[in-house]
Design an enzyme around this catalytic site. Structure first.
Site, PDB file in Angstrom:
ATOM      1  N   HIS A 116      -6.495   2.165   4.074  1.00  0.00           N
ATOM      2  CA  HIS A 116      -7.318   1.772   5.214  1.00  0.00           C
ATOM      3  C   HIS A 116      -6.495   1.332   6.423  1.00  0.00           C
ATOM      4  CE1 HIS A 116      -6.983  -2.381   3.405  1.00  0.00           C
ATOM      5  NE2 HIS A 116      -7.033  -2.753   4.664  1.00  0.00           N
ATOM      6  N   ASP A 146      -7.025   3.051  -2.419  1.00  0.00           N
ATOM      7  CA  ASP A 146      -6.588   2.405  -1.177  1.00  0.00           C
ATOM      8  C   ASP A 146      -5.065   2.310  -1.085  1.00  0.00           C
ATOM      9  OD1 ASP A 146      -6.892   1.377   1.321  1.00  0.00           O
ATOM     10  OD2 ASP A 146      -7.478  -0.626   0.692  1.00  0.00           O
ATOM     11  N   SER A 223      -2.735  -6.418   5.110  1.00  0.00           N
ATOM     12  CA  SER A 223      -3.053  -5.231   4.318  1.00  0.00           C
ATOM     13  C   SER A 223      -1.826  -4.355   4.099  1.00  0.00           C
ATOM     14  CB  SER A 223      -4.122  -4.389   5.026  1.00  0.00           C
ATOM     15  OG  SER A 223      -5.402  -4.912   4.845  1.00  0.00           O
TER      16      SER A 223
END
Length: 274
Positions: A116, A146, A223
């Protein structure tokens, strides 16, 4: 009373994931919902990126598992030594308006991050630990897990020392490294709160998968960054946080990381199918 969490990939303020309620603590005023969202800085990234799901590739001589710690480099069992070992391998990923983190996994300059973080991008910039900004090529990604792989161009990044997520124990001390809110080379400390915590990444048909839960502070921009033990060995890929009232409320001590063992299996597949 608790339920299994659902993880998503929104941006800092987008609130684009609408998961099931992972935890509903009792209180006299009613129920407080915990929203689990991807810890990406800036707006949500539209598009699917370079999606790729394939069988695992296992090489008998695994280059990812070799230690990246140079002779004489600090080691030991405290957060300061672990951070010193790991920081040179951690980068900031810039994909358009999105900002995330990543870490080098091999001498070829390949960096592991979240799907993402790079979704919808065709090229990225990589800010190194010394502040230099260089180009990056998206090798591929797997939206279901992911996980994505980016190859750094024009610079050498020392690869991180990679551990085994199967060795993790509840209560074990860990550190999270990355660029929360754009603050590069930030280190936070905590413990492993749970192992094999079921979570469902947002998106149609995506499977539930076990995650490492930690209370090490994780915020938008973390992230794709590493979760590591106190030897500086990466044990997970920081991916999502639980918040009360939306992503803008920030860290509340509930973060989720993709276990490094699974992340590396996906990375091998992405690289083999490039």
């Amino acid at each position: 009373m608790s339920q299994e969490p659902t993880a998503g990939h929104p941006g800092e303020h987008s609130g684009d994931a609408r998961p099931e309620e992972p935890v509903a603590p009792r209180r006299s005023a009613g129920r407080t919902s915990l929203l689990v969202v991807g810890c990406l800085l800036a707006g949500a990234v539209a598009g699917g990126g370079a999606g790729l799901i394939a069988g695992s590739v296992f090489a008998p001589d695994d280059p990812f598992r070799s230690s990246a710690v140079a002779p004489g480099q600090p080691g030991g069992t405290d957060a300061r030594a672990a951070a010193s070992t790991l920081l040179p391998s951690v980068v900031q990923i810039r994909a358009g308006a999105a900002r995330g983190s990543g870490f080098a996994i091999d001498p070829a300059g390949r960096v592991l991050t979240n799907h993402h973080v790079i979704a919808g991008a065709t090229a990225v910039e990589v800010q190194l630990a010394d502040g230099r900004v260089v180009g990056g090529r998206i090798v591929g990604s797997d939206p279901a897990s992911d996980i994505a792989v980016v190859e750094v161009t024009g610079a050498t990044v020392p690869s991180a020392d990679l551990g085994e997520s199967t060795d993790l124990r509840i209560g074990q001390a860990v550190i999270a490294v990355g660029s929360p809110l754009g603050l590069s080379s930030t280190v936070t400390a905590g413990i492993v709160s749970a192992v094999d915590r079921p979570a469902r990444l947002s998106g149609p048909g995506r499977p539930e998968q076990p995650m490492v839960q930690t209370d090490a502070s994780i915020n938008p921009g973390n992230s794709g960054g590493p979760l590591a033990d106190l030897e500086g060995r990466v044990v997970g890929v920081n991916t999502a946080i639980a918040t009360v009232g939306g992503a803008e409320s920030g860290n509340i001590g509930i973060g989720f990381a993709v276990p490094i063992d699974r992340a590396l299996r996906i990375a091998r597949t992405i690289i083999a199918n490039n």
